[in-house]
Design an enzyme around this catalytic site. Structure first.
Site, mmCIF file in Angstrom:
data_model
loop_
_atom_site.group_PDB
_atom_site.id
_atom_site.type_symbol
_atom_site.label_atom_id
_atom_site.label_comp_id
_atom_site.label_asym_id
_atom_site.label_seq_id
_atom_site.Cartn_x
_atom_site.Cartn_y
_atom_site.Cartn_z
ATOM 1 N N SER A 52 -24.120 -15.498 -2.668
ATOM 2 C CA SER A 52 -22.833 -14.796 -2.628
ATOM 3 C C SER A 52 -22.488 -14.328 -1.214
ATOM 4 O O SER A 52 -23.374 -14.129 -0.373
ATOM 5 C CB SER A 52 -22.868 -13.587 -3.565
HETATM 6 N N1 SAM Z 1 -26.865 -13.066 -5.772
HETATM 7 C C1 SAM Z 1 -27.400 -14.404 -5.700
HETATM 8 C C2 SAM Z 1 -27.946 -14.665 -4.328
HETATM 9 O O1 SAM Z 1 -28.118 -13.698 -3.564
HETATM 10 O O2 SAM Z 1 -28.236 -15.809 -4.019
HETATM 11 C C3 SAM Z 1 -26.352 -15.413 -6.031
HETATM 12 C C4 SAM Z 1 -26.308 -15.711 -7.456
HETATM 13 S S1 SAM Z 1 -25.284 -17.098 -7.834
HETATM 14 C C5 SAM Z 1 -23.681 -16.542 -7.385
HETATM 15 C C6 SAM Z 1 -25.277 -16.946 -9.621
HETATM 16 C C7 SAM Z 1 -26.554 -17.431 -10.258
HETATM 17 O O3 SAM Z 1 -26.508 -17.095 -11.641
HETATM 18 C C8 SAM Z 1 -26.737 -18.946 -10.199
HETATM 19 O O4 SAM Z 1 -27.932 -19.263 -9.564
HETATM 20 C C9 SAM Z 1 -26.737 -19.374 -11.665
HETATM 21 O O5 SAM Z 1 -27.594 -20.459 -11.939
HETATM 22 C C10 SAM Z 1 -27.204 -18.098 -12.346
HETATM 23 N N2 SAM Z 1 -26.890 -17.995 -13.769
HETATM 24 C C11 SAM Z 1 -25.752 -18.344 -14.419
HETATM 25 N N3 SAM Z 1 -25.874 -18.096 -15.728
HETATM 26 C C12 SAM Z 1 -27.117 -17.570 -15.918
HETATM 27 C C13 SAM Z 1 -27.838 -17.117 -17.041
HETATM 28 N N4 SAM Z 1 -27.333 -17.139 -18.287
HETATM 29 N N5 SAM Z 1 -29.083 -16.621 -16.867
HETATM 30 C C14 SAM Z 1 -29.643 -16.590 -15.625
HETATM 31 N N6 SAM Z 1 -29.011 -17.027 -14.513
HETATM 32 C C15 SAM Z 1 -27.763 -17.497 -14.655
#
Ligand code: SAM
Length: 205
Positions: A52
């Site tokens: 992000s």
């Molecule tokens: N804050 C993180 C970073 O510093 O890199 C970025 C996170 S990214 C925007 C969102 C993440 O949420 C992705 O890696 C995605 O695979 C994960 N995600 C989506 N749905 C999910 C779920 N049901 N359970 C766990 N992870 C999930």
């Protein structure tokens, strides 16, 4: 990054700013140039996901009003960058990621920092991690259609939950505070754009 993107946009929590100064963001996006890693936007980390934007991470961390003794659940480990920041800010971090390859990379990068207060889990985190509840803080790092009721119930009384809630393409950042056993306060603190939360309590694939 800290002076222009965070302080310049009114991030004032000195503990949050100190965590950003401590954790090397470029470790968590090894495919990006140094300039890209610290740029004012999300960066691709593979599998259709992103680390992000620094400001978005700082905004959520500040809004969660984290305390040093807190136990925090993060849903969506992604690169592990926010996980590493959380490990600086609170006593214990529980983080779930649904894409195993991303979790493996995050584990490797977090290992280089030597943080010992992080528990990682591969799988669908959209229903939280009830075995470790209650949590003083819960952060969704992906956009949900609504705050799942079973995750809301995993907040400790006095705890704060932050989640992007809305459509797949645009969300409002919602903060839920648990004021009592069955009493919650909810406010919208601004607009945001996150990748979708998938899974049982998120969007279908
Ligand atoms: N804050 C993180 C970073 O510093 O890199 C970025 C996170 S990214 C925007 C969102 C993440 O949420 C992705 O890696 C995605 O695979 C994960 N995600 C989506 N749905 C999910 C779920 N049901 N359970 C766990 N992870 C999930």
């Amino acid at each position: 990054m800290i002076t222009e993107q965070l302080r310049g946009r009114n991030i004032r929590d000195e503990r949050v700013l100190a965590a950003f100064a401590t954790v090397p963001r470029h470790l968590f996006c090894p495919g990006a140039s140094l300039a890209e890693a610290y740029a004012d936007h999300p960066v691709e980390i593979g599998y259709g996901q992103t680390i992000s934007q620094p400001y978005m991470v700082a905004w959520m961390l500040e809004a969660a009003r984290l305390q040093p003794a807190d136990r925090v659940l993060e849903i969506g480990t992604g690169s592990g960058y926010q996980t590493a920041l959380l490990a600086q800010l609170v006593a214990r971090v529980f983080s779930i990621e649904r894409i195993p390859e991303l979790l493996d990379a995050a584990r490797e990068h977090l290992g280089k920092l030597g943080a010992e207060n992080i528990a990682l889990l591969a799988g669908d985190g959209s229903a939280g991690w009830p075995e470790h509840a209650p949590f003083d803080g819960i952060l969704f790092a992906a956009g949900a259609p609504a705050v799942p009721e079973q995750v809301r119930r995993q907040l400790a009384v006095g705890g704060r939950l932050l989640a992007p809630v809305g459509s797949r393409f645009h969300q409002k950042l919602v903060r839920v505070e648990r004021l009592g056993e069955a009493k919650y306060r909810e406010d919208e603190i601004g607009g945001c754009v996150f990748v979708p939360l998938r899974g049982a309590c998120g969007w279908s694939d």
